[in-house]
Design a protein around this motif. Structure first.
Motif, mmCIF file in Angstrom:
data_model
loop_
_atom_site.group_PDB
_atom_site.id
_atom_site.type_symbol
_atom_site.label_atom_id
_atom_site.label_comp_id
_atom_site.label_asym_id
_atom_site.label_seq_id
_atom_site.Cartn_x
_atom_site.Cartn_y
_atom_site.Cartn_z
ATOM 1 N N ALA A 92 50.308 29.198 16.795
ATOM 2 C CA ALA A 92 50.869 30.485 16.377
ATOM 3 C C ALA A 92 49.926 31.172 15.390
ATOM 4 O O ALA A 92 49.307 30.514 14.550
ATOM 5 N N ILE A 93 49.832 32.488 15.501
ATOM 6 C CA ILE A 93 48.958 33.268 14.619
ATOM 7 C C ILE A 93 49.229 32.969 13.141
ATOM 8 O O ILE A 93 48.280 32.766 12.380
ATOM 9 N N PRO A 94 50.490 32.905 12.690
ATOM 10 C CA PRO A 94 50.711 32.593 11.268
ATOM 11 C C PRO A 94 50.180 31.216 10.852
ATOM 12 O O PRO A 94 49.857 31.012 9.681
ATOM 13 N N ASP A 95 50.083 30.279 11.793
ATOM 14 C CA ASP A 95 49.511 28.971 11.475
ATOM 15 C C ASP A 95 47.995 29.043 11.343
ATOM 16 O O ASP A 95 47.387 28.209 10.675
ATOM 17 N N LEU A 96 47.378 30.001 12.008
ATOM 18 C CA LEU A 96 45.934 30.210 11.881
ATOM 19 C C LEU A 96 45.610 31.126 10.710
ATOM 20 O O LEU A 96 44.752 30.816 9.883
ATOM 21 N N LEU A 97 46.288 32.267 10.675
ATOM 22 C CA LEU A 97 46.024 33.256 9.622
ATOM 23 C C LEU A 97 46.969 32.990 8.451
ATOM 24 O O LEU A 97 47.903 33.736 8.182
ATOM 25 N N THR A 98 46.697 31.911 7.754
ATOM 26 C CA THR A 98 47.534 31.503 6.629
ATOM 27 C C THR A 98 47.331 32.441 5.442
ATOM 28 O O THR A 98 46.357 33.215 5.395
ATOM 29 N N GLU A 99 48.222 32.348 4.478
ATOM 30 C CA GLU A 99 48.099 33.171 3.275
ATOM 31 C C GLU A 99 46.765 32.935 2.588
ATOM 32 O O GLU A 99 46.103 33.892 2.175
ATOM 33 N N SER A 100 46.354 31.669 2.477
ATOM 34 C CA SER A 100 45.087 31.385 1.786
ATOM 35 C C SER A 100 43.891 31.911 2.577
ATOM 36 O O SER A 100 42.942 32.439 1.989
ATOM 37 N N PHE A 101 43.930 31.803 3.906
ATOM 38 C CA PHE A 101 42.840 32.324 4.732
ATOM 39 C C PHE A 101 42.747 33.840 4.576
ATOM 40 O O PHE A 101 41.668 34.383 4.353
ATOM 41 N N ALA A 152 43.927 35.731 2.153
ATOM 42 C CA ALA A 152 43.557 36.095 0.776
ATOM 43 C C ALA A 152 42.044 35.989 0.574
ATOM 44 O O ALA A 152 41.454 36.788 -0.146
ATOM 45 N N LYS A 153 41.440 35.013 1.232
ATOM 46 C CA LYS A 153 39.995 34.814 1.092
ATOM 47 C C LYS A 153 39.195 35.868 1.853
ATOM 48 O O LYS A 153 38.111 36.270 1.427
ATOM 49 N N HIS A 154 39.734 36.355 2.980
ATOM 50 C CA HIS A 154 38.947 37.210 3.868
ATOM 51 C C HIS A 154 39.456 38.641 4.012
ATOM 52 O O HIS A 154 38.790 39.453 4.661
ATOM 53 N N THR A 155 40.644 38.942 3.474
ATOM 54 C CA THR A 155 41.215 40.287 3.591
ATOM 55 C C THR A 155 41.961 40.637 2.314
ATOM 56 O O THR A 155 42.040 39.833 1.388
ATOM 57 N N LYS A 156 42.574 41.812 2.316
ATOM 58 C CA LYS A 156 43.434 42.216 1.197
ATOM 59 C C LYS A 156 44.910 41.925 1.484
ATOM 60 O O LYS A 156 45.779 42.256 0.691
ATOM 61 N N PHE A 157 45.184 41.302 2.617
ATOM 62 C CA PHE A 157 46.555 41.065 3.049
ATOM 63 C C PHE A 157 47.048 39.681 2.643
ATOM 64 O O PHE A 157 46.252 38.759 2.486
ATOM 65 N N THR A 158 48.374 39.558 2.512
ATOM 66 C CA THR A 158 48.951 38.278 2.123
ATOM 67 C C THR A 158 49.532 37.511 3.301
ATOM 68 O O THR A 158 49.816 36.323 3.184
#
Length: 109
Positions: free
Chosen positions: A32-41, A43-49
């Motif tokens: 699932a996308i949320p499992d790949l695009l985690t909050e920490s990921f 935060a490190k690569h975008t301005k989104f949470t």
């Protein structure tokens, strides 16, 4: 003279976690996308949470997988390039997948 070696139990646990993670990752999987695009990921690569913010901010109507598939690849890549440290969606997913695999194998938190 004798040398006492400590920490072997901890090492064995880490190696077992890595082996279990490798077995779990073997073959093809849908993640699932949320499992790949985690909050920490993100935060490190975008301005989104979270992934939902990333999608909501895109300006594209994304209410279903079909909506997402209908977005022209070049336009989505431009968006990803403008809001992240990646040049394309594929590059972002590859990096997120690598981090996911490291987490599964216990190589990162």
């Amino acid at each position: 003279m004798s040398v006492k070696i400590t920490g072997m139990d901890s090492l064995q646990k880490k190696l077992k976690k890595m082996a279990d993670g490798a077995r779990e990752l073997d073959g093809q999987h849908q993640v699932a996308i949320p499992d790949l695009l985690t909050e920490s990921f993100l935060a490190k690569h975008t301005k989104f949470t979270n992934a939902q913010e990333l999608f909501d901010n895109s300006g594209f109507k994304i209410d279903s997988p079909e909506d997402f598939k209908a977005i022209p690849d070049d336009e989505w890549d431009q968006y990803i390039s403008s809001v992240s440290s990646f040049e394309s969606w594929n590059e972002m997913l590859q990096s997120a997948t690598a981090e996911y695999a490291k987490r599964k194998m216990g190589l990162s938190s």
